[in-house]
Design an enzyme around this catalytic site. Structure first.
Site, PDB file in Angstrom:
ATOM      1  N   ASP A  35      53.313  52.917  45.215  1.00  0.00           N
ATOM      2  CA  ASP A  35      51.951  52.232  45.646  1.00  0.00           C
ATOM      3  C   ASP A  35      50.750  53.531  45.580  1.00  0.00           C
ATOM      4  O   ASP A  35      51.280  54.596  45.998  1.00  0.00           O
ATOM      5  CB  ASP A  35      52.078  51.763  46.877  1.00  0.00           C
ATOM      6  N   ALA A  84      50.910  45.555  42.099  1.00  0.00           N
ATOM      7  CA  ALA A  84      50.099  46.268  42.440  1.00  0.00           C
ATOM      8  C   ALA A  84      48.718  45.733  41.467  1.00  0.00           C
ATOM      9  O   ALA A  84      48.925  45.568  40.339  1.00  0.00           O
ATOM     10  CB  ALA A  84      50.496  47.613  41.789  1.00  0.00           C
ATOM     11  N   SER A  87      42.522  43.166  44.173  1.00  0.00           N
ATOM     12  CA  SER A  87      42.831  41.978  44.124  1.00  0.00           C
ATOM     13  C   SER A  87      41.730  41.127  44.609  1.00  0.00           C
ATOM     14  O   SER A  87      41.872  39.743  44.908  1.00  0.00           O
ATOM     15  CB  SER A  87      43.908  41.470  45.378  1.00  0.00           C
ATOM     16  N   THR A 136      47.870  35.175  38.919  1.00  0.00           N
ATOM     17  CA  THR A 136      46.945  34.232  40.038  1.00  0.00           C
ATOM     18  C   THR A 136      46.701  32.900  39.370  1.00  0.00           C
ATOM     19  O   THR A 136      46.712  33.047  38.127  1.00  0.00           O
ATOM     20  CB  THR A 136      45.817  34.914  40.390  1.00  0.00           C
ATOM     21  N   ASP A 137      46.357  31.826  40.052  1.00  0.00           N
ATOM     22  CA  ASP A 137      45.831  30.602  39.443  1.00  0.00           C
ATOM     23  C   ASP A 137      44.466  30.886  38.878  1.00  0.00           C
ATOM     24  O   ASP A 137      43.877  30.071  38.188  1.00  0.00           O
ATOM     25  CB  ASP A 137      46.024  29.330  40.563  1.00  0.00           C
ATOM     26  N   GLU A 138      43.539  31.840  39.447  1.00  0.00           N
ATOM     27  CA  GLU A 138      42.600  32.125  39.212  1.00  0.00           C
ATOM     28  C   GLU A 138      42.217  32.122  37.537  1.00  0.00           C
ATOM     29  O   GLU A 138      41.094  32.133  37.172  1.00  0.00           O
ATOM     30  CB  GLU A 138      41.861  33.208  39.883  1.00  0.00           C
ATOM     31  N   TYR A 162      37.460  39.863  38.284  1.00  0.00           N
ATOM     32  CA  TYR A 162      38.926  40.007  38.779  1.00  0.00           C
ATOM     33  C   TYR A 162      39.746  39.230  38.068  1.00  0.00           C
ATOM     34  O   TYR A 162      40.812  39.489  37.490  1.00  0.00           O
ATOM     35  CB  TYR A 162      38.911  39.490  40.431  1.00  0.00           C
ATOM     36  N   LYS A 166      43.040  39.758  35.207  1.00  0.00           N
ATOM     37  CA  LYS A 166      44.211  39.329  35.680  1.00  0.00           C
ATOM     38  C   LYS A 166      44.821  38.450  34.316  1.00  0.00           C
ATOM     39  O   LYS A 166      45.926  38.805  33.830  1.00  0.00           O
ATOM     40  CB  LYS A 166      44.431  38.574  36.689  1.00  0.00           C
ATOM     41  N   ASN A 192      47.185  32.847  48.998  1.00  0.00           N
ATOM     42  CA  ASN A 192      48.331  33.140  49.934  1.00  0.00           C
ATOM     43  C   ASN A 192      47.548  33.257  51.366  1.00  0.00           C
ATOM     44  O   ASN A 192      46.449  33.887  51.323  1.00  0.00           O
ATOM     45  CB  ASN A 192      49.148  34.358  49.626  1.00  0.00           C
TER      46      ASN A 192
HETATM   47  P1  NAD Z   1      46.518  43.640  47.885  1.00  0.00           P
HETATM   48  O1  NAD Z   1      44.961  43.864  47.777  1.00  0.00           O
HETATM   49  O2  NAD Z   1      46.566  43.351  49.265  1.00  0.00           O
HETATM   50  O3  NAD Z   1      47.331  44.972  47.756  1.00  0.00           O
HETATM   51  C1  NAD Z   1      47.199  45.508  46.370  1.00  0.00           C
HETATM   52  C2  NAD Z   1      48.297  46.811  46.640  1.00  0.00           C
HETATM   53  O4  NAD Z   1      48.429  47.244  45.204  1.00  0.00           O
HETATM   54  C3  NAD Z   1      47.720  47.881  47.585  1.00  0.00           C
HETATM   55  O5  NAD Z   1      48.752  48.407  48.432  1.00  0.00           O
HETATM   56  C4  NAD Z   1      47.317  48.909  46.695  1.00  0.00           C
HETATM   57  O6  NAD Z   1      47.296  50.202  47.344  1.00  0.00           O
HETATM   58  C5  NAD Z   1      48.158  48.609  45.464  1.00  0.00           C
HETATM   59  N1  NAD Z   1      47.380  49.496  44.471  1.00  0.00           N
HETATM   60  C6  NAD Z   1      45.967  49.048  43.823  1.00  0.00           C
HETATM   61  N2  NAD Z   1      45.771  49.858  42.733  1.00  0.00           N
HETATM   62  C7  NAD Z   1      46.787  50.701  42.590  1.00  0.00           C
HETATM   63  C8  NAD Z   1      47.239  51.475  41.527  1.00  0.00           C
HETATM   64  N3  NAD Z   1      46.191  51.765  40.584  1.00  0.00           N
HETATM   65  N4  NAD Z   1      48.496  51.862  41.522  1.00  0.00           N
HETATM   66  C9  NAD Z   1      49.516  51.791  42.398  1.00  0.00           C
HETATM   67  N5  NAD Z   1      48.965  50.894  43.467  1.00  0.00           N
HETATM   68  C10 NAD Z   1      47.897  50.246  43.429  1.00  0.00           C
HETATM   69  O7  NAD Z   1      46.799  42.671  46.994  1.00  0.00           O
HETATM   70  P2  NAD Z   1      47.726  41.211  47.309  1.00  0.00           P
HETATM   71  O8  NAD Z   1      46.730  40.278  47.986  1.00  0.00           O
HETATM   72  O9  NAD Z   1      49.163  41.318  48.098  1.00  0.00           O
HETATM   73  O10 NAD Z   1      48.052  40.592  45.869  1.00  0.00           O
HETATM   74  C11 NAD Z   1      49.297  41.342  45.030  1.00  0.00           C
HETATM   75  C12 NAD Z   1      49.168  40.705  43.671  1.00  0.00           C
HETATM   76  O11 NAD Z   1      49.264  39.330  43.740  1.00  0.00           O
HETATM   77  C13 NAD Z   1      48.083  40.995  42.844  1.00  0.00           C
HETATM   78  O12 NAD Z   1      48.502  41.183  41.647  1.00  0.00           O
HETATM   79  C14 NAD Z   1      47.214  39.695  42.932  1.00  0.00           C
HETATM   80  O13 NAD Z   1      46.446  39.487  41.673  1.00  0.00           O
HETATM   81  C15 NAD Z   1      48.322  38.732  43.220  1.00  0.00           C
HETATM   82  N6  NAD Z   1      48.063  37.369  43.722  1.00  0.00           N
HETATM   83  C16 NAD Z   1      47.436  37.545  45.045  1.00  0.00           C
HETATM   84  C17 NAD Z   1      47.229  36.407  45.680  1.00  0.00           C
HETATM   85  C18 NAD Z   1      46.587  36.186  47.010  1.00  0.00           C
HETATM   86  O14 NAD Z   1      46.146  35.067  47.402  1.00  0.00           O
HETATM   87  N7  NAD Z   1      46.399  37.198  47.882  1.00  0.00           N
HETATM   88  C19 NAD Z   1      47.297  35.037  45.178  1.00  0.00           C
HETATM   89  C20 NAD Z   1      48.023  34.968  43.908  1.00  0.00           C
HETATM   90  C21 NAD Z   1      48.425  36.342  43.014  1.00  0.00           C
HETATM   91  O1  DAU Z   2      43.910  31.954  44.084  1.00  0.00           O
HETATM   92  C1  DAU Z   2      44.641  33.074  44.251  1.00  0.00           C
HETATM   93  C2  DAU Z   2      43.531  34.073  44.577  1.00  0.00           C
HETATM   94  O2  DAU Z   2      43.306  33.967  46.028  1.00  0.00           O
HETATM   95  C3  DAU Z   2      44.037  35.622  44.310  1.00  0.00           C
HETATM   96  O3  DAU Z   2      44.469  35.919  43.193  1.00  0.00           O
HETATM   97  C4  DAU Z   2      43.192  36.592  44.829  1.00  0.00           C
HETATM   98  O4  DAU Z   2      43.809  37.887  45.079  1.00  0.00           O
HETATM   99  C5  DAU Z   2      42.739  36.208  46.565  1.00  0.00           C
HETATM  100  O5  DAU Z   2      41.903  37.213  46.872  1.00  0.00           O
HETATM  101  C6  DAU Z   2      42.193  34.911  46.725  1.00  0.00           C
HETATM  102  O6  DAU Z   2      41.044  34.890  46.020  1.00  0.00           O
HETATM  103  P1  DAU Z   2      39.781  34.106  46.597  1.00  0.00           P
HETATM  104  O7  DAU Z   2      38.709  34.332  46.046  1.00  0.00           O
HETATM  105  O8  DAU Z   2      40.168  32.415  46.531  1.00  0.00           O
HETATM  106  O9  DAU Z   2      39.988  34.378  48.189  1.00  0.00           O
HETATM  107  P2  DAU Z   2      38.973  34.707  49.208  1.00  0.00           P
HETATM  108  O10 DAU Z   2      39.702  34.712  50.645  1.00  0.00           O
HETATM  109  O11 DAU Z   2      38.363  35.825  49.052  1.00  0.00           O
HETATM  110  O12 DAU Z   2      38.268  33.610  49.469  1.00  0.00           O
HETATM  111  C7  DAU Z   2      38.576  32.285  49.751  1.00  0.00           C
HETATM  112  C8  DAU Z   2      37.361  31.342  49.798  1.00  0.00           C
HETATM  113  O13 DAU Z   2      36.647  31.533  50.834  1.00  0.00           O
HETATM  114  C9  DAU Z   2      36.481  31.392  48.489  1.00  0.00           C
HETATM  115  O14 DAU Z   2      35.991  30.112  48.294  1.00  0.00           O
HETATM  116  C10 DAU Z   2      35.123  32.178  48.976  1.00  0.00           C
HETATM  117  C11 DAU Z   2      35.296  32.022  50.667  1.00  0.00           C
HETATM  118  N1  DAU Z   2      34.687  32.818  51.403  1.00  0.00           N
HETATM  119  C12 DAU Z   2      35.449  33.920  51.120  1.00  0.00           C
HETATM  120  C13 DAU Z   2      34.985  34.950  52.257  1.00  0.00           C
HETATM  121  C14 DAU Z   2      35.879  36.338  52.310  1.00  0.00           C
HETATM  122  C15 DAU Z   2      33.867  32.670  52.262  1.00  0.00           C
HETATM  123  O15 DAU Z   2      33.192  31.587  52.496  1.00  0.00           O
HETATM  124  N2  DAU Z   2      33.546  33.656  53.098  1.00  0.00           N
HETATM  125  C16 DAU Z   2      33.868  34.758  52.991  1.00  0.00           C
HETATM  126  O16 DAU Z   2      33.680  35.790  53.877  1.00  0.00           O
END
Ligand code: NAD
Ligand code: DAU
Length: 359
Positions: A35, A84, A87, A136-138, A162, A166, A192
């Site tokens: 990381d 990594a 995100s 991601t589903d996005e 983003y 992806k 998540n």
């Molecule tokens: P996060 O932003 O919490 O964590 C990302 C991690 O990657 C961090 O620890 C960061 O330090 C590390 N990182 C970033 N750039 C790096 C680099 N160049 N080299 C090495 N490490 C690096 O993200 P998350 O929410 O845990 O998401 C993890 C993965 O799951 C991502 O690939 C994201 O696209 C995917 N994903 C996230 C969600 C969600 O809801 N959070 C849903 C579906 C898929």
């Molecule tokens: O669907 C999977 C994705 O979910 C992952 O791939 C991404 O890494 C993760 O960040 C997440 O993306 P979203 O854009 O859906 O998540 P976020 O929490 O940023 O926003 C969720 C919803 O809430 C979105 O419709 C935007 C809205 N929002 C978000 C923030 C931060 C607000 O209304 N106010 C806010 O301040």
């Protein structure tokens, strides 16, 4: 003993995955977590495991091909689980470049290093060596409010920098599978929530703001829909796909739990009020008046919803944690980890918050 290389394991899902895997396999596996520790990576997330003899942390950038190749030379890595990434959608709108660098070029570096280490002279690959790309589903774009789901066959239609980055990384993994028969899987998961999530994302941001009597910024009309999955269920799904899924296949992972953003905020407010003692001065401040409608996110996708039929039929995975239980566990965790939140929300986070929300 099987060795895993986990990328991005200090982030939200990666750290939950490492906890889940040690909980499940104990000393039967070894995990190397690589990381870069960007703003989103937090070594505190892994305090509980850092002294384990079967855990190693390596601070490196996934774009650094020398550092990544050196890891493959040192150990017989049998599993790569590639989390990594940059995100956060809002950050990608402000600064797309780093998303392309990490998410696209970083994934390419990971693929090349694994391919070089695993490929045999005849072009086949070492048996039982596998790469899982967490996506991601996005990448599928946006659904209408009144129907439809994302299937593995849904055409890609990413809208934000983003999701475009992806999608590009997914296509690279698909290209390596198609061209070289590189042994990989892709998972595309919905939103998540759970412990260790950085408070730039909806749920921890709203919990933290409400507890501090700060406004709750709702983008647009608040009716955008996301399909929420408890993070531990995602981690379990990743492991099941890697061990039981068919190689070269994509699996969608989702909670069948669609909620409008505004519904989520009301649930959080209700649960926080329930949890706080009447004598707690914060209780009176936590009410609907905190909800503040702000300008919409640019290119804001309206609705995401996963059809997890394939993973259920082929792998036997299904979402186990109902939202009511998952959000309660999440809120309890944030209550029990006040210091974690305080450490994160000082310093750079404040700068980000002020600029993002013009607070
Ligand atoms: P996060 O932003 O919490 O964590 C990302 C991690 O990657 C961090 O620890 C960061 O330090 C590390 N990182 C970033 N750039 C790096 C680099 N160049 N080299 C090495 N490490 C690096 O993200 P998350 O929410 O845990 O998401 C993890 C993965 O799951 C991502 O690939 C994201 O696209 C995917 N994903 C996230 C969600 C969600 O809801 N959070 C849903 C579906 C898929
Ligand atoms: O669907 C999977 C994705 O979910 C992952 O791939 C991404 O890494 C993760 O960040 C997440 O993306 P979203 O854009 O859906 O998540 P976020 O929490 O940023 O926003 C969720 C919803 O809430 C979105 O419709 C935007 C809205 N929002 C978000 C923030 C931060 C607000 O209304 N106010 C806010 O301040």
């Amino acid at each position: 003993m099987r060795t895993y290389l986990v990328t991005g394991g200090a982030g939200f899902i990666g750290s939950n995955y490492i906890h889940y895997m040690f909980g499940k396999y104990g000393d039967d596996i070894k995990i190397i977590n690589v990381d870069k520790l960007t703003y989103a990576g937090n070594p505190e997330n892994l305090k509980d495991v850092e002294d384990r003899p079967n855990y190693t942390f390596v601070k490196a950038d996934i774009c650094d091909s020398e550092a990544i190749s050196a890891l493959f030379e040192k150990e017989d890595i049998q599993r790569v689980v590639h989390f990594a990434a940059e995100s956060h959608v809002d950050r990608s709108i402000k600064n797309p470049d780093v998303f392309v660098k990490t998410n696209v070029l970083g994934t390419l570096t990971m693929l090349n290093a694994a391919k070089a280490a695993w490929e045999l002279p005849d072009g086949s690959f070492k048996p039982d060596h596998k790469f899982l790309h967490v996506s991601t589903d996005e990448v599928y774009g946006s659904l209408d409010e009144d129907g439809g789901y994302f299937y593995e066959t849904t055409p890609y239609d990413p809208h934000s920098p983003y999701s475009a980055s992806k999608a590009s990384s997914d296509f690279l993994v698909k290209a390596y599978m198609d061209t070289y028969k590189f042994p990989a899987n892709i998972t595309n998961c919905s939103n998540n929530y759970g412990p260790y999530q950085f408070p730039e994302k909806l749920i921890p941001l709203m919990i933290n703001n409400a507890l501090n009597g700060k406004k709750l910024p709702v983008y647009g009309d608040g009716k955008n829909v996301r399909d929420w999955l408890y993070v531990e269920d995602h981690c379990k799904g990743i492991d099941m796909v890697q061990e039981k899924g068919r190689l070269f296949e994509t699996y969608n992972i989702g909670g069948h739990n669609e909620k409008q953003n505004i519904e989520i905020i009301h649930i959080i407010l209700d649960q926080l009020r329930e949890k706080l003692d009447d004598s707690d001065p914060r209780k009176a401040l936590i009410n609907e008046d905190l909800i503040t409608y702000v300008a919409d996110r640019k290119g804001h996708d309206r609705r995401y919803a996963i059809a997890p039929d394939k993973i259920k039929a082929e792998v036997g995975w299904y979402p186990e944690t109902m939202f009511e239980e998952g959000i309660r566990k999440t809120i309890d965790w944030y209550f029990e980890h006040k210091e974690w939140m305080e450490n994160i929300t000082s310093g750079d986070y404040l700068k980000y918050y002020e600029e993002m929300y013009k607070a």
